[in-house]
Design an enzyme around this catalytic site. Structure first.
Site, PDB file in Angstrom:
ATOM      1  N   ASP A  88       0.866  -1.180   0.000  1.00 35.19           N
ATOM      2  CA  ASP A  88       0.000   0.000   0.000  1.00 35.19           C
ATOM      3  C   ASP A  88       0.900   1.226   0.000  1.00 35.19           C
ATOM      4  O   ASP A  88       2.112   1.133   0.185  1.00 35.19           O
ATOM      5  CB  ASP A  88      -0.963  -0.050   1.200  1.00 35.19           C
ATOM      6  CG  ASP A  88      -2.200   0.832   0.980  1.00 35.19           C
ATOM      7  OD1 ASP A  88      -2.237   1.589  -0.023  1.00 35.19           O
ATOM      8  OD2 ASP A  88      -3.134   0.781   1.815  1.00 35.19           O
ATOM      9  N   ASP A 123      -3.894   7.107  -3.668  1.00 33.47           N
ATOM     10  CA  ASP A 123      -5.243   7.642  -3.853  1.00 33.47           C
ATOM     11  C   ASP A 123      -5.566   8.623  -2.734  1.00 33.47           C
ATOM     12  O   ASP A 123      -4.885   8.669  -1.718  1.00 33.47           O
ATOM     13  CB  ASP A 123      -6.258   6.493  -3.880  1.00 33.47           C
ATOM     14  CG  ASP A 123      -6.054   5.466  -2.783  1.00 33.47           C
ATOM     15  OD1 ASP A 123      -4.919   4.977  -2.626  1.00 33.47           O
ATOM     16  OD2 ASP A 123      -7.021   5.165  -2.061  1.00 33.47           O
ATOM     17  N   CYS A 273     -13.230 -23.029  19.969  1.00 32.75           N
ATOM     18  CA  CYS A 273     -12.581 -22.972  18.660  1.00 32.75           C
ATOM     19  C   CYS A 273     -11.632 -24.151  18.544  1.00 32.75           C
ATOM     20  O   CYS A 273     -11.016 -24.562  19.526  1.00 32.75           O
ATOM     21  CB  CYS A 273     -11.822 -21.659  18.524  1.00 32.75           C
ATOM     22  SG  CYS A 273     -10.883 -21.547  16.994  1.00 32.75           S
ATOM     23  N   CYS A 275      -9.138 -24.234  16.239  1.00 30.45           N
ATOM     24  CA  CYS A 275      -7.947 -23.875  15.474  1.00 30.45           C
ATOM     25  C   CYS A 275      -6.703 -24.331  16.237  1.00 30.45           C
ATOM     26  O   CYS A 275      -6.747 -24.522  17.453  1.00 30.45           O
ATOM     27  CB  CYS A 275      -7.934 -22.380  15.173  1.00 30.45           C
ATOM     28  SG  CYS A 275      -7.164 -21.370  16.445  1.00 30.45           S
TER      29      CYS A 275
HETATM   30  N1  GUN Z   1      -6.287   1.228   3.433  1.00 30.34           N
HETATM   31  C1  GUN Z   1      -7.503   1.357   3.985  1.00 30.34           C
HETATM   32  N2  GUN Z   1      -8.253   2.213   3.249  1.00 30.34           N
HETATM   33  C2  GUN Z   1      -7.491   2.615   2.213  1.00 30.34           C
HETATM   34  C3  GUN Z   1      -7.730   3.498   1.107  1.00 30.34           C
HETATM   35  O1  GUN Z   1      -8.804   4.077   0.931  1.00 30.34           O
HETATM   36  N3  GUN Z   1      -6.692   3.641   0.219  1.00 30.34           N
HETATM   37  C4  GUN Z   1      -5.493   3.009   0.384  1.00 30.34           C
HETATM   38  N4  GUN Z   1      -4.540   3.191  -0.522  1.00 30.34           N
HETATM   39  N5  GUN Z   1      -5.266   2.186   1.424  1.00 30.34           N
HETATM   40  C5  GUN Z   1      -6.247   1.993   2.323  1.00 30.34           C
HETATM   41 ZN    ZN Z   2      -8.904 -20.474  17.696  1.00 25.70          ZN
END
Ligand code: GUN
Ligand code: ZN
Length: 650
Positions: A88, A123, A273, A275
């Site tokens: 990201d 963005d 759970c 897991c």
């Molecule tokens: N992570 C959570 N929301 C967003 C978003 O709107 N844009 C980006 N690039 N990362 C995110």
């Molecule tokens: Zn668990």
């Protein structure tokens, strides 16, 4: 590259190919914070079966040691993960802290330089409280940055985020414009504040608006939706990818995630759970553990549960029960139920992707089930396509055991001795003539004996509409012997020698292929072959050739090529046709499946699961088969099968 393998409505199982390998979607990408490895990416892959991870390039770039390592060795080496890595861009940090100082070109080039498989544009985060103008500005700036980022992506797939706040028209516009760019993935952004505040209905509206504008052949990532509670609904609406930082964040707060919600460790009597993290320990042991050990175990639990829910979602897609799963899971929180209920406004859109039949039965989960697109489609097609037989009176029955022709066999025989009647059940789905009692979803449904008031009301409305339009001189509801006496007085006579099997074939042909398709049987010699075991229609021989086979599973016809030829004469173009390029048509004629990239056009009324006619540019029939996609998808996908060929001309 993104290839459709299986689907149930907008929910789909696909293969996404990246420079570091192919993953199967729906997929959950755990967020890896390179400064703080609760569970290492290698452990995630080896022990938990994680396919792909996501990390933040803005954090890497801003931390000297990480940056140097990433620039010299690459992001995979930095994380110790050899599978696909998504990164990201810093948009979310800008949303939280508001001090991101990096250029949108710079951060894309950086992601490409460190070898990210999927890099995200910078963005502009569109906040839910944004005015229209502010949201429009965020969209415009996001689009501008996306355009300038495309030439810088290198080998990396670019994630072009859809923004637009809570304005459906802006979401759709942003989605349409960003789809036109060379992006490999489309995240839906700006939804974290909605998720945090349980505004799931708004999330659903945002997803639908975005999907309407997006190219259906691109994978869709729901940014920041890391709670398993959200997965079934989001997948139902066409989301393919999720990222989760929540698994670690919740663990640090001693919170356990379950598909049915979140629990504080302190409130639990039992972990409940199975897991691997939970089977080895107990609530008591966990509470007494050193904090860091506990956090790690809870993080593992949260991740296990989330990954397991994704696997369950895939099973649901495979067996055709994603609606059932979403409806059942919606009981986890009333806000999810509100989101589910909001979908009824979008039936028309959702119907376009809805398969014509499924592997499993239609399973009633609550009054919301009545508002599934399958129900609306049945009613719409019934009123538009079904043609009544020429009987003098219509006798109606209440909803009952299935198939209706067996359940009401005694009554039907008694009435038929006294008068010329047609029969129909006031079914859950709408008016269900006897001839359609094996047609999906009429017979393939499991519904309660007593309906909720809301469902009753809906059914009554539809039967009311039917009462005004059925066209029979007389119609009565069956009320026992009394009805029999009434009929012998009012409309004495006998059934006019209609063949019930031929009537069934005609009705199914009209419902399946469109009004008029049933006329294919007119003026021809029709022989019907039935299953000895079940008594159901198996094959239809027309003028001596095996033209149609009826599938036992959904009561629909699978035409043979000859049957396709005959039907084609009763269906003017483009009805039921998938038109493909001439050269691939020669392959289809030899029995090969039709790839989406060769489709030139097709009937906009074709739905996934429909039996279709494959034709070349001269409208010559080369094959018949089952569509896996609707028109919009066939024209968009560059990979994968659009029609599975069942019979062909050579
Ligand atoms: N992570 C959570 N929301 C967003 C978003 O709107 N844009 C980006 N690039 N990362 C995110
Ligand atoms: Zn668990």
């Amino acid at each position: 590259m993104f290839e459709l393998k299986e689907r149930d409505g907008l929910a789909r199982i696909c293969e996404l190919t990246t420079p570091h390998g192919t993953v199967t979607t729906p997929v959950l990408l755990p967020v890896v914070n390179p400064n703080y490895l609760t569970i290492t990416p290698k452990e995630m892959k080896d022990r938990l079966g994680v396919q792909m991870v996501i990390t933040n390039s803005y954090i890497i770039r801003g931390t000297e040691a990480l940056r140097e390592r990433a620039e010299s060795k690459g992001v995979h080496e930095l994380l110790g993960f050899d599978g696909p890595v998504m990164t990201d861009s810093g948009t979310f940090q800008d949303h939280v802290y508001g001090d991101v100082k990096v250029g949108h070109r710079e951060i894309v080039m950086f992601q490409s330089a460190i070898g990210s498989d999927i890099g995200t544009i910078l963005d502009v985060f569109s906040e839910p409280e944004f005015t229209r103008e502010e949201a429009k500005e965020a969209v415009d700036e996001t689009l501008r940055r996306a355009k300038e980022s495309v030439p810088l992506r290198g080998e990396m797939l670019l994630a072009g985020t859809v923004q637009g706040g809570i304005y459906p028209d802006l979401r759709e516009l942003c989605a349409r414009e960003i789809s036109a760019l060379d992006c490999g993935v489309h995240p839906i952004g700006g939804v974290v504040p909605l998720l945090e505040n349980y505004r799931f209905k708004d999330v659903a509206e945002v997803i639908i608006a975005s999907k309407k504008g997006l190219d259906p052949s691109r994978p869709v990532h729901l940014f920041g939706a890391g709670h398993p509670m959200m997965f079934p609904l989001a997948v139902l609406l066409g989301c393919d990818m999720f990222d989760s930082a929540s698994y670690a964040k919740y663990a640090r707060e001693d919170r356990l995630m379950y598909p049915t919600g979140t629990r504080f460790l302190g409130d639990l009597h039992d972990l409940a759970c199975h897991c691997p993290a939970c089977v080895r320990t107990s609530v008591q042991e966990l509470k007494q553990m050193p904090r860091s050990d506990r956090t790690k175990l809870l993080a593992e639990h949260n991740l296990h549960v989330s990954l397991a829910e994704i696997r369950s979602v895939k099973n649901a897609i495979h067996e055709g029960s994603i609606w059932e799963m979403a409806e059942m899971r919606a009981r986890a929180h009333p806000a999810l139920l509100d989101a589910l209920r909001a979908l009824r406004k979008h039936k028309e859109y959702l119907e376009q992707f809805e398969p014509t039949s499924r592997r499993g039965a239609f399973f009633y989960c609550g009054p919301e089930s009545y508002h599934r697109p399958t129900v609306a489609r049945y009613q719409e097609r019934y009123f538009a396509r079904y043609r009544r037989p020429s009987a003098k009176v219509l006798v109606g029955f209440e909803e009952g055991e299935k198939p209706y022709s067996r359940a009401y066999a005694k009554e039907i025989a008694a009435v038929s001795q006294k008068t010329d009647a047609a029969f129909l059940v006031a079914s859950f789905f709408g008016p269900a003539p006897l001839e359609l009692d094996e047609f999906y979803p009429i017979a393939q449904s499991v519904i309660p004996k007593e309906f909720d008031a809301e469902v009753r009301e809906g059914m009554n409305e539809v039967m009311e509409r039917h009462a005004h339009s059925h066209g029979y001189p007389l119609a009565v509801m069956w009320e026992g012997e009394e009805t029999l006496r009434f009929l012998s007085d009012m409309v004495p006579g006998t059934a006019s020698g209609r063949d019930p099997d031929i009537a069934r074939c005609r009705a199914v042909l009209d419902m399946q292929f469109g009004k008029g398709a049933g006329d294919v049987l007119d003026g021809r010699k029709v022989e019907i072959v039935k299953s000895e075991r079940t008594g159901k229609i198996r094959n239809v021989i027309i003028d001596g050739v095996h033209a149609l086979s009826m599938r036992a599973a959904d009561g629909r016809f699978s035409p043979r090529l000859e049957g396709g030829r005959m039907l084609k004469e009763h269906l003017p173009p483009p009805r039921m046709r998938v038109k493909i390029e001439d050269e691939p048509a020669e392959f289809a004629a030899k029995g090969n499946n039709v790839f989406a990239k060769f489709v030139l056009d097709c009937d906009p009324e074709i739905r996934p699961g429909d039996d279709v006619l494959v034709v070349n540019t001269r409208d010559e029939l080369v094959a018949v088969g089952r569509a896996l996609m609707n028109r919009e998808e066939m024209l968009a996908f560059k990979r994968g099968i659009s029609v599975r060929v069942k019979d062909s001309s050579e």
